[in-house]
Design a protein around this motif. Structure first.
Motif, PDB file in Angstrom:
ATOM      1  N   GLY A  54       0.783  -1.218   0.000  1.00  0.00           N
ATOM      2  CA  GLY A  54       0.000   0.000   0.000  1.00  0.00           C
ATOM      3  C   GLY A  54       0.818   1.273   0.000  1.00  0.00           C
ATOM      4  O   GLY A  54       0.293   2.356  -0.286  1.00  0.00           O
ATOM      5  N   ALA A  55       2.112   1.182   0.313  1.00  0.00           N
ATOM      6  CA  ALA A  55       2.973   2.370   0.290  1.00  0.00           C
ATOM      7  C   ALA A  55       3.436   2.645  -1.132  1.00  0.00           C
ATOM      8  O   ALA A  55       3.482   1.739  -1.972  1.00  0.00           O
ATOM      9  CB  ALA A  55       4.176   2.166   1.207  1.00  0.00           C
ATOM     10  N   ASP A  56       3.773   3.884  -1.409  1.00  0.00           N
ATOM     11  CA  ASP A  56       4.227   4.277  -2.740  1.00  0.00           C
ATOM     12  C   ASP A  56       5.627   3.714  -2.992  1.00  0.00           C
ATOM     13  O   ASP A  56       6.565   4.067  -2.272  1.00  0.00           O
ATOM     14  CB  ASP A  56       4.240   5.797  -2.841  1.00  0.00           C
ATOM     15  N   PRO A  57       5.806   2.845  -4.008  1.00  0.00           N
ATOM     16  CA  PRO A  57       7.129   2.262  -4.258  1.00  0.00           C
ATOM     17  C   PRO A  57       7.943   3.037  -5.299  1.00  0.00           C
ATOM     18  O   PRO A  57       8.942   2.530  -5.808  1.00  0.00           O
ATOM     19  CB  PRO A  57       6.770   0.880  -4.794  1.00  0.00           C
ATOM     20  N   VAL A  58       7.521   4.258  -5.621  1.00  0.00           N
ATOM     21  CA  VAL A  58       8.143   5.035  -6.693  1.00  0.00           C
ATOM     22  C   VAL A  58       8.954   6.184  -6.104  1.00  0.00           C
ATOM     23  O   VAL A  58       8.504   6.867  -5.179  1.00  0.00           O
ATOM     24  CB  VAL A  58       7.064   5.590  -7.654  1.00  0.00           C
ATOM     25  N   ILE A  59      10.151   6.404  -6.635  1.00  0.00           N
ATOM     26  CA  ILE A  59      10.960   7.546  -6.219  1.00  0.00           C
ATOM     27  C   ILE A  59      10.334   8.814  -6.793  1.00  0.00           C
ATOM     28  O   ILE A  59      10.150   8.924  -8.009  1.00  0.00           O
ATOM     29  CB  ILE A  59      12.417   7.397  -6.707  1.00  0.00           C
TER      30      ILE A  59
END
Length: 285
Positions: A64-69
């Motif tokens: 659920g966390a954003d995995p994108v830089i």
């Protein structure tokens, strides 16, 4: 600093005991240590940062966390960075890259509004993989003009005169055609752009007519490792599965392939009908 960027740096800090310990844990245990990873120190001398779908620490990002830089702020604290391989990113500002005097290889995702002009102030770049809008295309052209290998400026992949890229690789390897390729972003995965560069090499009729015996197996050829340096030879990406275009080898007398069973029987029969001997290749070449 962006959380995922910090993990991308830690990914390549092989002196970090925390980073080393994660390779022995499952995904759930890695995710449970996400906060610990974000607090772990990263060596200031780290030379690479990687954030791809294969990154070990990407599996530590909680569900659920954003995995994108989403940004590069703070990266100037690591001036020895030479390789940034961050395709899993959407960076709005590339200005922090100008604070990296050693930056040579850059692969990064950007937003549609990202200004690419800061790349012109990175003097040691040798290869770039950065998507560009039509309005920013001139920046990529300017980089290429000074000798930078720009992946976005490659032509569409074409294995001419063959209809199968693997068949062309076999011919190029046999002929010993010299390759001049930029350094790969990741030695452990197939470099699609470098494969396109190899396939773009033109072959003359004289070269094609010089081929009387062609051999190919699923592993053990230098050209395979040119586009995938650390390929283990255990997967089938380089298996020959079609002979389309082999009629361009007008003087071919013998074809040896392993595994021969992957080639279409109709293509094998048609080739044999022209007088070419087709057999299995065993024991390398």
């Amino acid at each position: 600093m962006d959380d995922c960027l910090r993990l991308a740096l830690l990914e390549c800090d092989y002196t970090s005991p925390v980073r080393r310990s994660l390779s022995r844990q499952n995904v759930q245990d890695r995710q449970a240590r996400h906060g610990e990873l974000l607090r772990a120190p990263v060596a200031g001398s780290v030379a690479e940062a990687r954030w791809t779908e294969h990154a070990l620490l990407r599996s530590a990002v909680p569900a659920g966390a954003d995995p994108v830089i989403r940004g590069l702020d703070g990266i100037a604290a690591f001036p020895d960075l030479r390789v940034l391989h961050l395709p899993a990113s959407a960076v709005p500002d590339l200005t922090p890259l100008t604070e990296l005097p050693s930056l040579a290889l850059l692969s990064v995702g950007v937003t549609p509004a990202t200004d690419l002009r800061p790349l012109l102030d990175c003097p040691r770049l040798t290869r770039v993989d950065v998507p560009a809008s039509a309005a920013q295309h001139d920046v990529l052209v300017a980089l290429a003009a000074r000798g930078v290998h720009v992946d976005q400026l490659l032509p569409a992949r074409d294995a001419a005169p063959f209809g199968n890229p693997i068949l062309k690789l076999a011919v190029l390897d046999l002929l010993g055609v010299p390759l001049s390729l930029p350094e790969p972003f990741d030695e452990y995965h197939l470099d699609d752009a470098n494969l396109t560069r190899v396939l773009a090499i033109e072959l003359t009729e004289q070269q094609l007519d010089s081929v009387e015996r062609l051999h190919w197996a699923g592993g053990g050829y230098a050209i395979q490792h040119a586009v995938w340096p650390q390929w283990d030879g255990e997967t089938g990406e380089f298996d020959l599965r079609s002979l389309r275009g082999i009629e361009s080898l007008r003087n071919l007398k013998q074809l040896q392939v392993t595994p021969l069973s992957l080639l279409p029987p109709a293509e094998l029969a048609a080739l044999r009908a022209t007088g070419v001997t087709v057999t299995e290749l065993y024991g390398g070449h």
